[in-house]
Design an enzyme around this catalytic site. Structure first.
Site, mmCIF file in Angstrom:
data_model
loop_
_atom_site.group_PDB
_atom_site.id
_atom_site.type_symbol
_atom_site.label_atom_id
_atom_site.label_comp_id
_atom_site.label_asym_id
_atom_site.label_seq_id
_atom_site.Cartn_x
_atom_site.Cartn_y
_atom_site.Cartn_z
ATOM 1 N N ASP A 1 0.824 -1.215 0.000
ATOM 2 C CA ASP A 1 0.000 0.000 0.000
ATOM 3 C C ASP A 1 0.855 1.259 0.000
ATOM 4 O OD1 ASP A 1 1.030 -0.263 2.527
ATOM 5 O OD2 ASP A 1 -0.845 0.204 3.571
ATOM 6 N N ASP B 1 1.801 6.228 2.326
ATOM 7 C CA ASP B 1 1.052 5.005 2.656
ATOM 8 C C ASP B 1 -0.408 5.334 2.376
ATOM 9 O OD1 ASP B 1 -0.726 3.355 4.127
ATOM 10 O OD2 ASP B 1 0.837 2.808 5.532
ATOM 11 N N LYS C 1 4.464 1.783 16.106
ATOM 12 C CA LYS C 1 3.309 2.570 16.573
ATOM 13 C C LYS C 1 3.460 3.009 18.038
ATOM 14 C CE LYS C 1 0.988 1.241 12.704
ATOM 15 N NZ LYS C 1 0.763 -0.127 12.314
HETATM 16 N N1 GDD Z 1 -0.085 -11.652 3.525
HETATM 17 C C1 GDD Z 1 -0.318 -10.851 4.558
HETATM 18 N N2 GDD Z 1 -0.725 -11.413 5.740
HETATM 19 N N3 GDD Z 1 -0.165 -9.515 4.421
HETATM 20 C C2 GDD Z 1 -0.412 -8.731 5.495
HETATM 21 C C3 GDD Z 1 -0.840 -9.239 6.741
HETATM 22 C C4 GDD Z 1 -0.997 -10.666 6.859
HETATM 23 O O1 GDD Z 1 -1.353 -11.207 7.902
HETATM 24 N N4 GDD Z 1 -0.994 -8.195 7.604
HETATM 25 C C5 GDD Z 1 -0.688 -7.071 6.912
HETATM 26 N N5 GDD Z 1 -0.336 -7.389 5.641
HETATM 27 C C6 GDD Z 1 0.106 -6.471 4.581
HETATM 28 C C7 GDD Z 1 -0.914 -5.383 4.246
HETATM 29 O O2 GDD Z 1 -1.743 -5.809 3.178
HETATM 30 C C8 GDD Z 1 0.002 -4.220 3.842
HETATM 31 O O3 GDD Z 1 0.360 -4.286 2.471
HETATM 32 C C9 GDD Z 1 1.258 -4.444 4.655
HETATM 33 O O4 GDD Z 1 1.236 -5.812 5.091
HETATM 34 C C10 GDD Z 1 1.365 -3.511 5.871
HETATM 35 O O5 GDD Z 1 0.150 -3.572 6.608
HETATM 36 P P1 GDD Z 1 -0.640 -2.245 7.012
HETATM 37 O O6 GDD Z 1 -1.876 -2.689 7.699
HETATM 38 O O7 GDD Z 1 -0.745 -1.331 5.864
HETATM 39 O O8 GDD Z 1 0.342 -1.680 8.128
HETATM 40 P P2 GDD Z 1 0.566 -0.164 8.588
HETATM 41 O O9 GDD Z 1 0.473 0.761 7.448
HETATM 42 O O10 GDD Z 1 -0.297 0.087 9.769
HETATM 43 O O11 GDD Z 1 2.101 -0.217 9.115
HETATM 44 C C11 GDD Z 1 3.125 -0.778 8.321
HETATM 45 O O12 GDD Z 1 3.522 0.113 7.286
HETATM 46 C C12 GDD Z 1 4.091 1.384 7.744
HETATM 47 C C13 GDD Z 1 4.504 2.157 6.517
HETATM 48 O O13 GDD Z 1 3.418 2.469 5.776
HETATM 49 C C14 GDD Z 1 4.325 -1.094 9.217
HETATM 50 O O14 GDD Z 1 5.251 -1.816 8.449
HETATM 51 C C15 GDD Z 1 4.953 0.187 9.781
HETATM 52 O O15 GDD Z 1 6.135 -0.123 10.513
HETATM 53 C C16 GDD Z 1 5.313 1.127 8.643
HETATM 54 O O16 GDD Z 1 5.825 2.366 9.171
HETATM 55 MG MG MG Z 2 -0.133 0.633 5.491
#
Ligand code: GDD
Ligand code: MG
Length: 365
Positions: free
Chosen positions: A119, A228, A170
């Site tokens: 994303d 993001d 977070k």
């Molecule tokens: N296959 C799979 N299985 N993918 C997953 C799973 C899972 O269980 N959980 C999450 N994902 C994928 C989501 O589809 C997304 O592409 C990515 O992992 C990150 O998940 P998000 O839900 O978007 O996390 P976030 O935005 O709250 O936080 C993450 O991204 C930030 C940067 O945008 C973390 O990596 C943070 O540390 C980071 O700063």
């Molecule tokens: Mg994200």
């Protein structure tokens, strides 16, 4: 002699198994990475950029609505990529997903593997990140960027040599504005140390564990465009920035400019569509309507004199004459009756019909 970084045949894992809850109702039927963004599924931009930086083979780590990814991208030949799909029956978290998807990699234990959150729009130089990783012999190299509110991300302090000293996912008490930008280069053998078939978070377990064990976790720090798209506001901004050309994407389906009108859309000559808006296939913008910085999905209708600002109007939805929308998401097939004014953060669920407003403003009389 130091080995020169060779990233030919680079393989990648793309994490796309999340439910995209913050983007509901848009993600009720479509996973976040497939939402139309500047006229094509969001991932098309990430795939095209990865390809441009020398990635040849990508393993999708899927879970939520997994079959939709195969339907959208198939074997990847239209992108000049080879795509594989590894599905978790129940989501295994980011670490468990990477470990599961790694079964489909064909590279050796010392080779670099790129891992991408599904994303993210990023203008950073993936090749330079991989080159840094290889020249320093790191276990993992994280792309880092700076944001105003690091508490919503993984907060990542580094020492003067770029070595990551902590990973605080977070945290309400961030120690730096520098955050994890969601693009990693792993030494393949490091992925093999993640426990199999278990729910594991790379952010909360793997990275802190590697740092505590004294492994070299590096930051690749840069200031290129980064976003993001996990919230409606960010998703709209991402689409708008691509249409306006603020981030170059080889996957853009038309020229950059004030708006992108997809084939079979109709924009009245008396309507004003600007600010990086997209008008989807079969969508209609009627006379006197104003659409600014918004995403109009396929077959929706914006009625005469309506105003739509910084909003998403779902497929087949209708915004009737004179209605005003700002920072709103209208779900698939929903109807906003004429005269309504919907503001900051309003979300209309699919199929909901908001009748014509009985309230009239003094300026209307
Ligand atoms: N296959 C799979 N299985 N993918 C997953 C799973 C899972 O269980 N959980 C999450 N994902 C994928 C989501 O589809 C997304 O592409 C990515 O992992 C990150 O998940 P998000 O839900 O978007 O996390 P976030 O935005 O709250 O936080 C993450 O991204 C930030 C940067 O945008 C973390 O990596 C943070 O540390 C980071 O700063
Ligand atoms: Mg994200």
């Amino acid at each position: 002699m130091e080995s020169s970084p060779d990233i030919g045949n680079l393989q990648a894992i793309l994490l796309v198994g999340g439910q995209g809850t913050r983007l509901r109702p848009l993600t009720l039927g479509t996973p976040k990475p497939l939402l139309p963004t500047a006229g094509v599924p969001f991932l098309a931009h990430q795939l095209a950029r990865a390809k441009a930086f020398g990635v040849e083979r990508i393993v999708f780590a899927t879970s939520y609505r997994a079959s939709m990814f195969t339907e959208a991208f198939g074997d990847g030949s239209s992108f000049g990529l080879r795509l594989e799909y590894m599905t978790e029956e129940t989501p295994l978290g980011t670490g468990g997903a990477i470990r599961n998807a790694a079964q489909a990699l064909t590279c050796g234990p010392d080779d670099p593997v790129l891992v991408l959150n599904g994303d993210i729009l990023s203008g950073h130089d993936i090749r330079a990140q991989v080159a840094l990783h290889m020249s320093r012999g790191a276990a993992v190299t994280l792309h880092l960027t700076e944001v105003e509110d690091p508490s919503r991300f993984g907060c990542v302090p580094t020492d003067p040599d770029g070595r990551v000293t902590a990973f605080l996912e977070k945290t309400p008490y961030p120690v730096t504005n520098r955050i994890n930008a969601g693009c990693y280069v792993f030494r393949r053998s490091v992925i093999d140390t993640i426990p199999e078939n278990q729910v594991v978070s790379v952010e909360r377990e793997t990275f802190p564990g590697l740092i505590a064990a004294g492994e070299l976790v590096l930051g690749y720090i840069d200031t290129a465009y980064w976003l993001d798209v996990g919230t409606p506001t960010a998703y709209i901004k991402g689409s708008r920035d691509l249409v306006l050309g603020r981030l170059h994407s080889p996957a853009m389906p038309g020229p950059c400019g004030e708006h992108l009108a997809l084939p079979d859309s109709i924009v009245s000559p008396d309507a004003k569509v600007s600010g990086g808006s997209v008008v989807g296939h079969g969508a209609i913008v009627e006379s006197g309507a104003t659409v600014t910085g918004s995403i109009l999905l396929d077959n929706c209708v914006i009625g005469p004199g309506a105003t739509v600002v910084d909003s998403v109007v779902g497929p087949g939805a209708r915004v009737e004459g004179g209605a005003v929308l700002s920072d709103v998401v209208v779900g698939d097939g929903a109807v906003v009756g004429s005269g309504n004014e919907l503001l900051a953060g309003a979300r209309l669920w699919p199929g909901v019909v908001l009748p014509e407003s009985a309230v009239r403003f003094s300026s209307d009389v």
